[in-house]
Motif scaffolding. Structure first.
Motif, PDB file in Angstrom:
ATOM      1  N   TYR A 109       0.826  -1.199   0.000  1.00 55.97           N
ATOM      2  CA  TYR A 109       0.000   0.000   0.000  1.00 55.97           C
ATOM      3  C   TYR A 109       0.865   1.256   0.000  1.00 55.97           C
ATOM      4  O   TYR A 109       0.581   2.235  -0.698  1.00 55.97           O
ATOM      5  N   PHE A 110       1.931   1.224   0.791  1.00 57.41           N
ATOM      6  CA  PHE A 110       2.839   2.378   0.858  1.00 57.41           C
ATOM      7  C   PHE A 110       3.479   2.645  -0.507  1.00 57.41           C
ATOM      8  O   PHE A 110       3.515   3.783  -0.982  1.00 57.41           O
ATOM      9  N   VAL A 111       3.965   1.603  -1.170  1.00 56.55           N
ATOM     10  CA  VAL A 111       4.598   1.774  -2.479  1.00 56.55           C
ATOM     11  C   VAL A 111       3.595   2.305  -3.494  1.00 56.55           C
ATOM     12  O   VAL A 111       3.916   3.187  -4.303  1.00 56.55           O
ATOM     13  N   ALA A 112       2.368   1.801  -3.440  1.00 54.05           N
ATOM     14  CA  ALA A 112       1.353   2.264  -4.396  1.00 54.05           C
ATOM     15  C   ALA A 112       1.069   3.755  -4.219  1.00 54.05           C
ATOM     16  O   ALA A 112       0.990   4.516  -5.195  1.00 54.05           O
ATOM     17  N   VAL A 113       0.904   4.219  -2.972  1.00 52.18           N
ATOM     18  CA  VAL A 113       0.638   5.637  -2.730  1.00 52.18           C
ATOM     19  C   VAL A 113       1.852   6.477  -3.110  1.00 52.18           C
ATOM     20  O   VAL A 113       1.729   7.556  -3.707  1.00 52.18           O
ATOM     21  N   ALA A 114       3.055   5.985  -2.776  1.00 56.87           N
ATOM     22  CA  ALA A 114       4.272   6.725  -3.103  1.00 56.87           C
ATOM     23  C   ALA A 114       4.433   6.900  -4.602  1.00 56.87           C
ATOM     24  O   ALA A 114       4.901   7.945  -5.074  1.00 56.87           O
ATOM     25  N   GLU A 115       4.054   5.890  -5.379  1.00 57.20           N
ATOM     26  CA  GLU A 115       4.202   5.968  -6.824  1.00 57.20           C
ATOM     27  C   GLU A 115       3.075   6.766  -7.480  1.00 57.20           C
ATOM     28  O   GLU A 115       3.298   7.487  -8.455  1.00 57.20           O
ATOM     29  N   GLU A 116       1.861   6.643  -6.929  1.00 58.06           N
ATOM     30  CA  GLU A 116       0.717   7.355  -7.506  1.00 58.06           C
ATOM     31  C   GLU A 116       0.606   8.793  -7.009  1.00 58.06           C
ATOM     32  O   GLU A 116      -0.029   9.634  -7.652  1.00 58.06           O
ATOM     33  N   ARG A 117       1.198   9.062  -5.799  1.00 54.59           N
ATOM     34  CA  ARG A 117       1.084  10.371  -5.151  1.00 54.59           C
ATOM     35  C   ARG A 117      -0.384  10.760  -4.921  1.00 54.59           C
ATOM     36  O   ARG A 117      -0.743  11.925  -4.933  1.00 54.59           O
ATOM     37  N   HIS A 118      -1.208   9.725  -4.684  1.00 52.76           N
ATOM     38  CA  HIS A 118      -2.638   9.997  -4.520  1.00 52.76           C
ATOM     39  C   HIS A 118      -3.280   8.754  -3.892  1.00 52.76           C
ATOM     40  O   HIS A 118      -3.097   7.635  -4.389  1.00 52.76           O
ATOM     41  N   PHE A 119      -4.033   8.947  -2.812  1.00 55.48           N
ATOM     42  CA  PHE A 119      -4.634   7.810  -2.108  1.00 55.48           C
ATOM     43  C   PHE A 119      -5.726   7.142  -2.953  1.00 55.48           C
ATOM     44  O   PHE A 119      -5.832   5.907  -2.994  1.00 55.48           O
ATOM     45  N   ALA A 120      -6.558   7.953  -3.611  1.00 50.04           N
ATOM     46  CA  ALA A 120      -7.653   7.376  -4.389  1.00 50.04           C
ATOM     47  C   ALA A 120      -7.123   6.556  -5.558  1.00 50.04           C
ATOM     48  O   ALA A 120      -7.617   5.450  -5.835  1.00 50.04           O
ATOM     49  N   ARG A 121      -6.121   7.075  -6.270  1.00 50.03           N
ATOM     50  CA  ARG A 121      -5.556   6.326  -7.391  1.00 50.03           C
ATOM     51  C   ARG A 121      -4.864   5.056  -6.910  1.00 50.03           C
ATOM     52  O   ARG A 121      -4.934   4.015  -7.555  1.00 50.03           O
ATOM     53  N   ALA A 122      -4.186   5.143  -5.761  1.00 49.75           N
ATOM     54  CA  ALA A 122      -3.534   3.959  -5.203  1.00 49.75           C
ATOM     55  C   ALA A 122      -4.576   2.902  -4.845  1.00 49.75           C
ATOM     56  O   ALA A 122      -4.388   1.712  -5.083  1.00 49.75           O
ATOM     57  N   ALA A 123      -5.702   3.323  -4.248  1.00 46.03           N
ATOM     58  CA  ALA A 123      -6.762   2.382  -3.878  1.00 46.03           C
ATOM     59  C   ALA A 123      -7.341   1.715  -5.116  1.00 46.03           C
ATOM     60  O   ALA A 123      -7.617   0.508  -5.125  1.00 46.03           O
ATOM     61  N   SER A 124      -7.528   2.508  -6.185  1.00 49.23           N
ATOM     62  CA  SER A 124      -8.039   1.944  -7.428  1.00 49.23           C
ATOM     63  C   SER A 124      -7.063   0.934  -8.015  1.00 49.23           C
ATOM     64  O   SER A 124      -7.464  -0.135  -8.487  1.00 49.23           O
ATOM     65  N   ARG A 125      -5.800   1.249  -7.978  1.00 47.74           N
ATOM     66  CA  ARG A 125      -4.765   0.336  -8.492  1.00 47.74           C
ATOM     67  C   ARG A 125      -4.716  -0.963  -7.699  1.00 47.74           C
ATOM     68  O   ARG A 125      -4.509  -2.039  -8.272  1.00 47.74           O
ATOM     69  N   LEU A 126      -4.959  -0.854  -6.393  1.00 48.97           N
ATOM     70  CA  LEU A 126      -4.916  -2.028  -5.517  1.00 48.97           C
ATOM     71  C   LEU A 126      -6.250  -2.759  -5.433  1.00 48.97           C
ATOM     72  O   LEU A 126      -6.326  -3.830  -4.823  1.00 48.97           O
ATOM     73  N   HIS A 127      -7.299  -2.145  -6.005  1.00 47.49           N
ATOM     74  CA  HIS A 127      -8.652  -2.725  -5.970  1.00 47.49           C
ATOM     75  C   HIS A 127      -9.163  -2.885  -4.533  1.00 47.49           C
ATOM     76  O   HIS A 127      -9.734  -3.909  -4.165  1.00 47.49           O
ATOM     77  N   VAL A 128      -8.937  -1.852  -3.732  1.00 45.24           N
ATOM     78  CA  VAL A 128      -9.436  -1.830  -2.352  1.00 45.24           C
ATOM     79  C   VAL A 128     -10.055  -0.458  -2.095  1.00 45.24           C
ATOM     80  O   VAL A 128      -9.905   0.484  -2.880  1.00 45.24           O
ATOM     81  N   ALA A 129     -10.730  -0.344  -0.960  1.00 46.36           N
ATOM     82  CA  ALA A 129     -11.326   0.939  -0.580  1.00 46.36           C
ATOM     83  C   ALA A 129     -10.248   1.890  -0.077  1.00 46.36           C
ATOM     84  O   ALA A 129      -9.271   1.476   0.558  1.00 46.36           O
TER      85      ALA A 129
END
Length: 311
Positions: A8-28
């Motif tokens: 989750y941390f890597v996804a947010v760090a790469e997307e620079r956005h919580f909503a986009r990271a959640a979409s990429r991870l398929h979670v809320a």
């Protein structure tokens, strides 16, 4: 700390956005926020700076990001290795060969890939005669074998490579200077091994004919017997090029023929034995691996011809 928090941390760090990271991870999105807060609490440091408009890495977060990325990559490799190990097979496989075809690059790739994928399998190599190559499979003398095609329909096979074929003729039938078979030689009686009963195979191993003529076949039990029949003037026979090297006969000459197409070398097993895991794995793994690379479409066609109808 668990891998999910790092993911989750890597996804947010790469997307620079919580909503986009959640979409990429398929979670809320709340789940992403909760897991990163838990990670920061466990590490005792802030990893992200949050504002109403953007998310950025703290100095420590930037230092930790490559480490987290590497840990996740290592975890994926570990899972892949464990999955591969769980599917590796054990046992013994007997491979029949005719001469030196196992040294051809395509055959070497087959053997190397089989050993790498299934290190717990013991490979034994058994030489079989040209006249016995299919009988050795039928009688379970070997489990799989290098065979000269065309491969009869009762076998599952994968094309490996093509090889040059020659015509063995009586030495007394041609002048010493002749290097290519003429019509008189090509229309002689045909010597074939008596073990090969498949009609398509017999036709493929008849010299090219320029005039219609009945084919007389002299059945022999081995390559030595076939060449002895040729030397005795009973007929001629089409042979793989290696025969000229390994079976020299004083009374026989080996000639090229302009219209004699190359032969096909395949790896084959009885179709009825594809329910045996080791045999099925060796043939199907090789068929799929040969569809990679620049010659993929051609190799896929070969794989379909050999296995598609039988698996």
């Amino acid at each position: 700390m668990d891998l999910r928090q790092l993911e989750y941390f890597v996804a947010v760090a790469e997307e620079r956005h919580f909503a986009r990271a959640a979409s990429r991870l398929h979670v809320a999105q709340p789940s992403v926020s909760q897991q990163i807060k838990a990670l920061e609490h466990e590490l005792g440091v802030a990893l992200l700076e949050r504002t109403s408009r953007a998310v950025s890495l703290t100095r420590i977060g930037a230092e930790i990001l490559p480490l987290a990325t590497q840990l996740l990559a290592d975890a994926r490799r570990l899972r892949q290795h464990a999955d591969l190990s769980s599917r590796r097979l054990a046992g013994r496989i007997r491979i029949g060969f005719l001469a030196d075809e196992y040294s051809h690059p395509a055959a070497e790739r087959f053997i190397d890939a089989a050993r790498q994928r299934h290190p717990a399998v013991t490979f034994e190599f058994h030489q079989v005669g040209f006249a016995e190559q299919y009988a050795a499979l039928d009688d379970a003398q070997v489990d799989i074998a290098f065979v000269a095609g065309p491969v009869p329909g009762r076998y599952a096979s994968v094309h490996l490579f093509e090889f040059t074929r020659l015509i063995a003729v009586p030495r007394t039938a041609v002048d010493a200077q002749v290097t290519e078979a003429d019509d008189s030689v090509a229309n002689a009686a045909i010597v074939l091994p008596n073990q090969i009963a498949d009609e398509a195979w017999r036709v493929a191993w008849v010299p090219p004919r320029t005039t219609p003529r009945e084919i007389f076949m002299v059945g022999q039990a081995s390559m030595e017997a076939m060449l002895s029949a040729v030397g005795a003037g009973l007929g001629v026979c089409v042979v793989p090029e290696y025969v000229a090297r390994y079976y020299p006969q004083p009374a026989v000459r080996f000639l090229r023929a302009r219209n004699l197409v190359p032969g096909e070398m395949a790896i084959a097993a009885l179709s009825t034995r594809l329910n045996e895991p080791v045999i099925a794995a060796l043939l199907t793994n090789h068929a799929m691996s040969e569809t990679d690379g620049p010659a993929g479409p051609e190799r896929r066609a070969s794989a379909r011809r050999g296995l598609g109808r039988r698996l």
